[in-house]
Design a protein around this motif. Structure first.
Motif, PDB file in Angstrom:
ATOM      1  N   GLU A 104      37.506  39.197  42.059  1.00 25.85           N
ATOM      2  CA  GLU A 104      36.308  40.014  41.808  1.00 25.85           C
ATOM      3  C   GLU A 104      35.489  39.447  40.650  1.00 25.85           C
ATOM      4  OE1 GLU A 104      37.061  44.224  41.209  1.00 25.85           O
ATOM      5  OE2 GLU A 104      35.488  44.316  39.688  1.00 25.85           O
ATOM      6  N   TYR A 108      30.825  42.803  38.118  1.00 25.09           N
ATOM      7  CA  TYR A 108      30.395  43.811  39.100  1.00 25.09           C
ATOM      8  C   TYR A 108      29.837  45.043  38.393  1.00 25.09           C
ATOM      9  CZ  TYR A 108      30.623  47.337  42.778  1.00 25.09           C
ATOM     10  OH  TYR A 108      30.310  48.334  43.675  1.00 25.09           O
ATOM     11  N   THR A 233      37.814  42.025  48.986  1.00 21.47           N
ATOM     12  CA  THR A 233      37.106  41.485  47.818  1.00 21.47           C
ATOM     13  C   THR A 233      37.037  39.986  48.000  1.00 21.47           C
ATOM     14  OG1 THR A 233      37.950  43.242  46.384  1.00 21.47           O
ATOM     15  CG2 THR A 233      37.155  41.232  45.302  1.00 21.47           C
TER      16      THR A 233
END
Ligand code: MBD
Ligand code: FE
Length: 307
Positions: A104, A108, A233
């Motif tokens: 990830e 984010y 992801t």
């Protein structure tokens, strides 16, 4: 006999980890016992001096103060190792194939604007090579997944991410797209550039001591989620980047490097309302359905929230 192996130090470790009491958290105790013992072992084996040890404490303090924990972790390959562990657990549960996962990363932001089937990720204020990306979300049997959420985020042409780079508009290059009845999504954006760790930051300071760079190849992040499916992801890499197979965060994987088609035909350029060649990427996401045995793929971690 090493100092570590003496009864005195072993007793010390037991007390450190609270093994002599019946309160607290058993798992925390067990792992603390191991982590502190392993650290003692490192100190002993490498004859770590007090000066060196306090430099490390001070370093970790600086990482926290700079909020670079989420950057150091992938730089040390730890986030990739967690992915490999999930891959292994899935394999043991009989789950294989589908779009590979990859990390990830720390950039984010939840709550990006949500639209149906298509979106434009930039607001036209930045010049760059236009990218049209599209594809389909499917299950392992090839059945389209309608109503899946494609949560996409990427850097701008300077390798910076909105929110973390306050010069960018809110939610710039961040969108959530709900797939149409055929499981399709499409978006217009700008080809990103690769990210580099802040050159004067704490992660880069460590990387320098390892003789390493802090560059990532250009990439686009995705969370793909749908009811009844395991959250995916992942990222795609932009082919041709000089760091494609030399990512400081170790996130490049086979199957995540789609061809980038350069469209130079004047009629096609005109038909898209553009006046310069553009890039096109097609990429399908193949997801596993929920599984009773394999560990869940939703990872709970702190995210900054857009104000
Ligand atoms: C990024 O954009 C990223 O994806 C990771 C993993 C680390 C730093 C910056
Ligand atoms: Fe990134």
């Amino acid at each position: 006999m090493s100092l570590l192996d003496t009864t005195f130090v072993q007793d010390l470790l037991d007390k450190v980890a609270g093994l002599g009491n019946d309160k607290g958290d058993a798992r925390v105790k067990q792992i603390t016992r191991r982590v502190v013992a392993d650290m003692f072992r490192v100190i002993e084996d490498f004859d770590v001096t007090p000066d060196e040890f306090w430099a490390a404490v001070s370093y970790l303090t600086s990482v926290g103060q700079a909020n670079e924990g989420g950057l150091l972790v992938p730089g040390l390959g730890i986030e990739t190792f967690l992915d490999l562990r999930t891959d292994e657990a899935e394999k043991k549960a009989g789950l294989e194939g589908g779009t590979p996962r990859t990390i990830e990363g720390p950039l984010y932001i939840a709550g990006a604007p949500l639209t149906k089937a298509e979106a434009r990720l930039d607001d036209g204020s930045e010049q760059g090579e236009v990218l049209f990306m599209n594809g389909q979300v499917r299950d392992m049997n090839g059945v389209p997944v309608a109503g899946a959420i494609v949560d996409v985020w990427h850097a701008n042409t300077l390798g910076g991410y909105s929110f973390f780079d306050p010069s960018q508009p809110k939610f710039n290059l961040r969108r959530r797209i709900e797939t149409d009845s055929e499981g399709r999504y499409r978006f217009r954006s700008l080809l990103p550039n690769g990210y580099a760790c802040p050159p004067d930051g704490q992660t880069q300071r460590y990387l320098n001591a390892l003789g390493r760079h802090g560059h990532r190849p250009a990439h686009i992040h995705f969370f793909i989620s749908a009811p009844g499916f395991r959250k995916l992801t992942t990222q795609i890499n932009i082919d041709g980047d000089e760091y494609l197979h030399d990512d400081f965060a170790f996130a490049t994987r086979d199957g995540l490097i789609p061809p980038v088609v350069r469209v130079t035909d004047p009629a096609a350029i005109h038909a898209h309302g553009l006046n310069a060649p553009f890039a096109r990427i097609e990429f399908d996401f193949v997801m596993h359905r929920d599984h009773a045995v394999a560990p869940a793929t939703i990872v709970n971690r702190a995210h900054a929230e857009a104000a």
